[in-house]
Scaffold this motif. Structure first.
Motif, PDB file in Angstrom:
ATOM      1  N   THR A 142       0.854  -1.187   0.000  1.00 23.20           N
ATOM      2  CA  THR A 142       0.000   0.000   0.000  1.00 23.20           C
ATOM      3  C   THR A 142       0.888   1.234   0.000  1.00 23.20           C
ATOM      4  OG1 THR A 142      -1.722  -1.157   1.244  1.00 23.20           O
ATOM      5  CG2 THR A 142      -1.818   1.250   1.196  1.00 23.20           C
ATOM      6  N   GLN A 143       0.631   2.124  -0.934  1.00 25.71           N
ATOM      7  CA  GLN A 143       1.349   3.394  -0.941  1.00 25.71           C
ATOM      8  C   GLN A 143       0.399   4.483  -1.410  1.00 25.71           C
ATOM      9  OE1 GLN A 143       4.829   2.640  -3.324  1.00 25.71           O
ATOM     10  NE2 GLN A 143       3.730   2.652  -5.259  1.00 25.71           N
ATOM     11  N   TRP A 144       0.779   5.696  -1.057  1.00 29.20           N
ATOM     12  CA  TRP A 144      -0.115   6.817  -1.246  1.00 29.20           C
ATOM     13  C   TRP A 144       0.513   7.860  -2.169  1.00 29.20           C
ATOM     14  CZ3 TRP A 144       1.002   4.104   3.041  1.00 29.20           C
ATOM     15  CH2 TRP A 144      -0.069   3.477   3.714  1.00 29.20           C
ATOM     16  N   LEU A 145      -0.298   8.390  -3.053  1.00 32.32           N
ATOM     17  CA  LEU A 145       0.080   9.498  -3.914  1.00 32.32           C
ATOM     18  C   LEU A 145      -0.910  10.610  -3.627  1.00 32.32           C
ATOM     19  CD1 LEU A 145       1.861  10.640  -6.116  1.00 32.32           C
ATOM     20  CD2 LEU A 145       0.275   9.713  -7.802  1.00 32.32           C
ATOM     21  N   LEU A 146      -0.412  11.650  -2.965  1.00 27.87           N
ATOM     22  CA  LEU A 146      -1.281  12.699  -2.441  1.00 27.87           C
ATOM     23  C   LEU A 146      -2.304  12.010  -1.536  1.00 27.87           C
ATOM     24  CD1 LEU A 146      -1.623  14.899  -5.632  1.00 27.87           C
ATOM     25  CD2 LEU A 146      -0.065  15.186  -3.695  1.00 27.87           C
ATOM     26  N   LYS A 147      -3.587  12.098  -1.863  1.00 30.02           N
ATOM     27  CA  LYS A 147      -4.604  11.494  -1.004  1.00 30.02           C
ATOM     28  C   LYS A 147      -5.089  10.148  -1.521  1.00 30.02           C
ATOM     29  CE  LYS A 147      -6.352  15.876   0.812  1.00 30.02           C
ATOM     30  NZ  LYS A 147      -7.540  16.738   1.012  1.00 30.02           N
ATOM     31  N   ASP A 148      -4.538   9.703  -2.618  1.00 29.27           N
ATOM     32  CA  ASP A 148      -4.984   8.451  -3.225  1.00 29.27           C
ATOM     33  C   ASP A 148      -4.200   7.275  -2.665  1.00 29.27           C
ATOM     34  OD1 ASP A 148      -5.471   9.968  -6.483  1.00 29.27           O
ATOM     35  OD2 ASP A 148      -6.836   9.739  -4.780  1.00 29.27           O
ATOM     36  N   GLU A 149      -4.927   6.274  -2.180  1.00 28.69           N
ATOM     37  CA  GLU A 149      -4.315   5.043  -1.695  1.00 28.69           C
ATOM     38  C   GLU A 149      -4.295   4.026  -2.826  1.00 28.69           C
ATOM     39  OE1 GLU A 149      -5.338   3.312   2.250  1.00 28.69           O
ATOM     40  OE2 GLU A 149      -5.953   1.571   1.071  1.00 28.69           O
ATOM     41  N   ASN A 150      -3.142   3.437  -3.044  1.00 34.41           N
ATOM     42  CA  ASN A 150      -2.987   2.434  -4.091  1.00 34.41           C
ATOM     43  C   ASN A 150      -2.545   1.118  -3.469  1.00 34.41           C
ATOM     44  OD1 ASN A 150      -3.297   4.103  -6.692  1.00 34.41           O
ATOM     45  ND2 ASN A 150      -1.830   5.273  -5.490  1.00 34.41           N
ATOM     46  N   ASN A 151      -3.253   0.062  -3.772  1.00 32.07           N
ATOM     47  CA  ASN A 151      -2.944  -1.258  -3.245  1.00 32.07           C
ATOM     48  C   ASN A 151      -2.557  -2.197  -4.387  1.00 32.07           C
ATOM     49  OD1 ASN A 151      -3.645  -0.993  -0.352  1.00 32.07           O
ATOM     50  ND2 ASN A 151      -5.650  -0.489  -1.197  1.00 32.07           N
ATOM     51  N   TYR A 152      -1.511  -2.954  -4.150  1.00 26.32           N
ATOM     52  CA  TYR A 152      -1.030  -3.912  -5.139  1.00 26.32           C
ATOM     53  C   TYR A 152      -0.928  -5.280  -4.453  1.00 26.32           C
ATOM     54  CZ  TYR A 152       0.271   0.450  -7.365  1.00 26.32           C
ATOM     55  OH  TYR A 152       0.239   1.717  -7.902  1.00 26.32           O
ATOM     56  N   TRP A 153      -1.285  -6.315  -5.196  1.00 28.32           N
ATOM     57  CA  TRP A 153      -1.318  -7.661  -4.642  1.00 28.32           C
ATOM     58  C   TRP A 153      -0.396  -8.606  -5.420  1.00 28.32           C
ATOM     59  CZ3 TRP A 153      -4.082  -8.937  -0.287  1.00 28.32           C
ATOM     60  CH2 TRP A 153      -5.038  -8.020   0.147  1.00 28.32           C
ATOM     61  N   GLY A 154       0.164  -9.547  -4.699  1.00 28.63           N
ATOM     62  CA  GLY A 154       0.890 -10.632  -5.336  1.00 28.63           C
ATOM     63  C   GLY A 154      -0.069 -11.720  -5.772  1.00 28.63           C
ATOM     64  N   GLN A 155       0.491 -12.763  -6.377  1.00 27.75           N
ATOM     65  CA  GLN A 155      -0.336 -13.824  -6.934  1.00 27.75           C
ATOM     66  C   GLN A 155      -0.740 -14.862  -5.893  1.00 27.75           C
ATOM     67  OE1 GLN A 155       2.907 -13.722  -7.109  1.00 27.75           O
ATOM     68  NE2 GLN A 155       3.632 -15.803  -6.654  1.00 27.75           N
ATOM     69  N   GLY A 156      -0.100 -14.827  -4.757  1.00 25.11           N
ATOM     70  CA  GLY A 156      -0.425 -15.749  -3.674  1.00 25.11           C
ATOM     71  C   GLY A 156       0.470 -16.972  -3.663  1.00 25.11           C
ATOM     72  N   THR A 157       0.672 -17.511  -2.472  1.00 18.30           N
ATOM     73  CA  THR A 157       1.446 -18.734  -2.309  1.00 18.30           C
ATOM     74  C   THR A 157       0.713 -19.640  -1.314  1.00 18.30           C
ATOM     75  OG1 THR A 157       3.643 -19.653  -1.808  1.00 18.30           O
ATOM     76  CG2 THR A 157       2.940 -17.767  -0.489  1.00 18.30           C
ATOM     77  N   GLN A 158       0.614 -20.911  -1.645  1.00 21.42           N
ATOM     78  CA  GLN A 158      -0.153 -21.845  -0.835  1.00 21.42           C
ATOM     79  C   GLN A 158       0.649 -22.307   0.373  1.00 21.42           C
ATOM     80  OE1 GLN A 158      -3.459 -23.177  -1.323  1.00 21.42           O
ATOM     81  NE2 GLN A 158      -3.082 -23.965   0.753  1.00 21.42           N
ATOM     82  N   VAL A 159       0.027 -22.249   1.538  1.00 21.03           N
ATOM     83  CA  VAL A 159       0.589 -22.816   2.761  1.00 21.03           C
ATOM     84  C   VAL A 159      -0.386 -23.877   3.251  1.00 21.03           C
ATOM     85  CG1 VAL A 159       1.175 -22.383   5.175  1.00 21.03           C
ATOM     86  CG2 VAL A 159       1.858 -20.742   3.401  1.00 21.03           C
ATOM     87  N   THR A 160       0.109 -25.087   3.407  1.00 18.09           N
ATOM     88  CA  THR A 160      -0.717 -26.185   3.879  1.00 18.09           C
ATOM     89  C   THR A 160      -0.075 -26.793   5.114  1.00 18.09           C
ATOM     90  OG1 THR A 160      -1.450 -26.689   1.625  1.00 18.09           O
ATOM     91  CG2 THR A 160      -1.792 -28.385   3.297  1.00 18.09           C
ATOM     92  N   VAL A 161      -0.843 -26.848   6.199  1.00 17.84           N
ATOM     93  CA  VAL A 161      -0.352 -27.397   7.458  1.00 17.84           C
ATOM     94  C   VAL A 161      -1.135 -28.666   7.749  1.00 17.84           C
ATOM     95  CG1 VAL A 161       0.102 -26.965   9.888  1.00 17.84           C
ATOM     96  CG2 VAL A 161       0.138 -25.061   8.250  1.00 17.84           C
TER      97      VAL A 161
END
Length: 119
Positions: A98-117
C-alpha cells in the motif's frame, strides 16, 4: 506500476515453521506499508500482518506470538516467519503493498502462495 512476487509456501506438519518472502518491484515510494493476508477455502481474505517502512507492525490476534513480519527496505522485500503452525493456518497467503500518492491510496497484490499445514 508495482509487481509483487511471493515465495516460500509449501506443506508442513503442525508445529513446524515456514518463511514467506515477497519482493516488490516497479515504482515504489519511500513510504509504504507491506503486509500479508490469507484466504482459506470458503472464507474471506483476512489480515495476517502488516509492517510499515518504519518497522511498525500489526498482527491478527490469531497469529500473535507465532508469526513475525520483517522487511528489508533496501530490497523492497517483506518476510513472514511463521512458527508453531496449525492446520487452521492453511490458506493461500497474499502479499500486499500500500502506498499513497497525495490522497490516493494504491494497493497492489501478489499472486499468492499456498501454505498447507497437516495435522
Amino acid at each position: 506500476q508495482v509487481q509483487l512476487v511471493e515465495a516460500g509456501g509449501g506443506l508442513v506438519q503442525a508445529g513446524g515453521s515456514l518463511r514467506l518472502s515477497c519482493a516488490a518491484s516497479g515504482i515504489i515510494f519511500s513510504i509504504n506499508t507491506m503486509g500479508w493476508y490469507r484466504q482459506a477455502p470458503g472464507k474471506q481474505r483476512e489480515l495476517v500482518a502488516t509492517i510499515s517502512t518504519g518497522g511498525r507492525t500489526n498482527y491478527a490476534d490469531s497469529v500473535k506470538g507465532r508469526f513475525t513480519a520483517s522487511r528489508d527496505n533496501a530490497k523492497n522485500t517483506v518476510y513472514l516467519q511463521m512458527n508453531s503452525l496449525k492446520p487452521e493456518d492453511t490458506a493461500v497467503y497474499f502479499c500486499r503493498l500500500t502506498q499513497w500518492l497525495l490522497k490516493d491510496e494504491n494497493n497492489y497484490w501478489g499472486q499468492g502462495t499456498q501454505v498447507t499445514v497437516s495435522s
